[in-house]
Design an enzyme around this catalytic site. Sequence first.
Site, PDB file in Angstrom:
ATOM      1  N   ASP A  91       0.841  -1.197   0.000  1.00  0.00           N
ATOM      2  CA  ASP A  91       0.000   0.000   0.000  1.00  0.00           C
ATOM      3  C   ASP A  91       0.872   1.241   0.000  1.00  0.00           C
ATOM      4  O   ASP A  91       2.059   1.187   0.349  1.00  0.00           O
ATOM      5  CB  ASP A  91      -0.938   0.009   1.203  1.00  0.00           C
ATOM      6  CG  ASP A  91      -0.207   0.187   2.532  1.00  0.00           C
ATOM      7  OD1 ASP A  91       0.790  -0.539   2.739  1.00  0.00           O
ATOM      8  OD2 ASP A  91      -0.629   1.028   3.344  1.00  0.00           O
ATOM      9  N   GLU A 186       0.011  -1.059   5.735  1.00  0.00           N
ATOM     10  CA  GLU A 186       1.089  -0.695   6.651  1.00  0.00           C
ATOM     11  C   GLU A 186       1.092   0.802   6.909  1.00  0.00           C
ATOM     12  O   GLU A 186       1.388   1.243   8.021  1.00  0.00           O
ATOM     13  CB  GLU A 186       2.435  -1.134   6.070  1.00  0.00           C
ATOM     14  CG  GLU A 186       3.612  -1.016   7.031  1.00  0.00           C
ATOM     15  CD  GLU A 186       4.311   0.344   7.010  1.00  0.00           C
ATOM     16  OE1 GLU A 186       5.189   0.557   7.857  1.00  0.00           O
ATOM     17  OE2 GLU A 186       3.965   1.196   6.155  1.00  0.00           O
TER      18      GLU A 186
END
Length: 419
Positions: A91, A186
Amino acid sequence: MQTIDFTLEWKLKLQNRFINYAKIYSTSDPESESTPSTAQQWNIAKYIFEELKSLGLENVELDGNGYIYAYIPSNLEHDDEPTIGFIAHYDTSPDFNGENVNPQIWDNYDGGDLLLNKETGFTLSPDKFESLKDYVGKTLITTDGTSLLGADDKAGVAEIVTAAEFLLAHPEIKHGRIAIGFTPDEEIGRGAHKFDVEKFGAEWAYTMDGSEAGELEYENFNAAGAVVKIHGLSVHPGYAFGKMVNAALLAAEFVKTLPENETPATTKGFEGFFHLTEMSADVSEAKLQYIIRDHDSEKFEARKRFIQEKVDELNKKYGEGTAEIEVKEQYRNMKQQFEGKMHIIDIAAQAMKDANVEPKIKAIRGGTDGAQLSYMGLPCPNIFAGGMNFHGPYEYVALETMEKAVKVIVNIARAVKKK
């Protein structure tokens, strides 16, 4: 140790792999409760999943929460080595636009200004970012000034996948079983929340999520997120005397109650901070989002108490129920999880030296999946991935640094880990 022959063909594989990842929109969303937090993360997860299968890794799995697991089988005749792992997140940060990423390649960087976008005049300059001077003669990959790049942490993903491909193509490099994991979310502090440590099956692992070459980190911030909501009372401004409570003004007042010299822009080293990441407000309602960070656990707890006290003071001044706060812990400093396990750090440091990279052991002014994983029973220090100026349009990465990271992964994989 035999030098790794990383030819031009492999460098181009690494470069193209990273660029392909960077172009896939995968921003996470702290407001979402789903995992992954955004639908677009499934696009890159599925892409990586199919790529790993095509490369011939074993037991490749994409689970229902977007976590990817895969394995490089041991090629030792008698394997009594522990399984080690490598982890990265796919991400990108919601702090800046992550859609329509258009990477720019600059061969043999000359040390001057880089005009990233002719239409807007957006420029990456060593006058503002002195670190650029360290990359003269290197191949830089930058943004076009309209988005972040996503080297945090798609550089890490590209390095791990390329190292896996390299090991499979070079059976003469002997190694034990290698576990690979890629995570969503994350950037919003939830990357390890649903990671299956038992399934991963590694004795320890490394996140490839650091910055400049040589970074090796096993200390990080203690971290929490805080949302402050302020409730106002909106009435017609012509008849507001003694009645109106302007939530926007109260929000501005609250912001000023936190120490102005304890922000990311005014702290360094082991100094903690309160970071206002987002603010929305009108007369009726205001919402402030903070992240709270400190390396020292006692100071971290004091910070959480302090921001709660400021909310209490606002309620005491303007009436109970005017303000509310929700604090969610995100991760803890992983340093104490390495007591008696410093061989994990020593192996990585030696792998860097064998790749002609000088280890730079320091504390992270941030966090990685590894911080949470270390508390979940998987010791997991952090290694450089090469990206610079994360989370914004000035982000860049040097191909040569990414190449060094691949070599470090390969060196760790073939290290005599039993020592």
